[in-house]
Write a protein that holds these residues in place. Structure first.
Motif, PDB file in Angstrom:
ATOM      1  N   ARG A   1       1.254  -1.839   0.022  1.00 51.87           N
ATOM      2  CA  ARG A   1       0.204  -0.046   0.105  1.00 51.87           C
ATOM      3  C   ARG A   1       1.099   1.413  -0.121  1.00 51.87           C
ATOM      4  N   ALA A   2       0.678   2.127  -0.947  1.00 53.82           N
ATOM      5  CA  ALA A   2       1.371   4.053  -1.130  1.00 53.82           C
ATOM      6  C   ALA A   2       0.870   4.556   0.147  1.00 53.82           C
ATOM      7  N   ARG A   3       1.013   5.417   1.262  1.00 52.64           N
ATOM      8  CA  ARG A   3       0.286   5.203   1.695  1.00 52.64           C
ATOM      9  C   ARG A   3       1.294   7.149   1.743  1.00 52.64           C
ATOM     10  N   GLY A   4       0.730   7.745   2.189  1.00 50.98           N
ATOM     11  CA  GLY A   4       1.121   9.316   1.929  1.00 50.98           C
ATOM     12  C   GLY A   4       0.104  10.241   2.728  1.00 50.98           C
TER      13      GLY A   4
ATOM     14  N   VAL B   1      -0.780   5.937  -7.574  1.00 53.17           N
ATOM     15  CA  VAL B   1      -1.621   7.509  -6.643  1.00 53.17           C
ATOM     16  C   VAL B   1      -1.454   8.340  -7.351  1.00 53.17           C
ATOM     17  N   ARG B   2      -0.908   8.607  -9.277  1.00 49.22           N
ATOM     18  CA  ARG B   2      -1.931  10.040  -9.604  1.00 49.22           C
ATOM     19  C   ARG B   2      -3.299   9.830  -9.590  1.00 49.22           C
ATOM     20  N   GLU B   3      -3.707   8.487  -9.847  1.00 50.38           N
ATOM     21  CA  GLU B   3      -5.467   8.401  -9.976  1.00 50.38           C
ATOM     22  C   GLU B   3      -5.852   8.930  -8.671  1.00 50.38           C
ATOM     23  N   VAL B   4      -5.252   9.506  -7.646  1.00 50.21           N
ATOM     24  CA  VAL B   4      -6.733  10.014  -6.532  1.00 50.21           C
ATOM     25  C   VAL B   4      -5.249  10.640  -6.232  1.00 50.21           C
TER      26      VAL B   4
END
Length: 210
Positions: free
Chosen positions: A32-35, A107-110
């Motif tokens: 999961r990519a989290r930021g 990530v760019r999608e959201v």
């Protein structure tokens, strides 16, 4: 016969469980990519470019084949299943991360955020355990396939049961006695002799005079 059925069950249960678990775990979120304001999941299918699901399908198909093949075919499928299980366990144990391009695209999608981190989950380990189950079951098949019940066994038992039923039928015994046969001393030829006798005595079954 009971022991043979138990051997088959001991191999099939962990094998089918491992195959089903690998399909389930492969479809779950591995990373999961989290930021800041970002949380994007990447499944095992996305992370491995579809390999995790493909191996699960192969494992499941192998167990369906094992149910219909004979001893030699079972051993061949058993060896292939061992290889498949080892591949599943290795793939899960490596916990392969999704490539950078896939992560950025997700990530760019959201969000437009550039700062994020990849966080792993427990599902790759579950996938690896599924592979160990498949591997173990494949070894059991390879080693015990010769002692499994054969498909033809039930037909042999059914035929034997039918013969015993016919021999114990009181009507058959009476017909044998009427034909002058002793059913206790000639059980093997009784039915044939009865039919021959009945054919000779019955007027409608006699051929035309010569």
């Amino acid at each position: 016969m009971a022991e043979a059925s138990r051997l088959r069950t001991r191999a099939l249960v962990p094998g089918l469980l491992g195959a089903a678990l690998s399909l389930l775990a492969g479809a779950q979120s591995w990373w999961r990519a989290r930021g800041e304001g970002v949380s994007v999941a990447f499944s095992g299918t996305e992370t491995t470019a579809g390999l995790s699901q493909a191996l699960g399908v192969v494992a499941l198909a192998a167990w369906l084949l094992v149910l219909v093949l004979r001893t030699r075919g079972r051993r061949v499928v058993g060896v292939l299943t061992v290889v498949t299980g080892a591949a599943i366990a290795t793939l899960g144990g490596l916990r392969r991360q999704p490539n950078a391009a896939t992560v950025r695209a997700g990530v760019r999608e959201v969000s437009l955020a550039d700062q994020f981190a990849l966080v792993g989950s427990v599902w790759p380990y579950v996938y690896a355990v599924a592979g160990l189950l498949v591997l173990t079951a494949g070894l059991l098949v390879t080693l015990t396939a010769g002692r499994w019940p054969q498909r033809s066994d039930r037909f042999t038992r059914a035929a034997a049961t039918a013969r015993v039923t016919a021999e114990d039928d009181p009507a058959e015994v009476w017909r044998a006695q009427d034909a002058g046969l002793d059913p206790t001393t000639e059980p093997d030829v009784r039915d044939e002799d009865i039919r021959d006798t009945m054919d000779e005595d019955h007027p409608t079954r006699q051929g035309p005079p010569t």
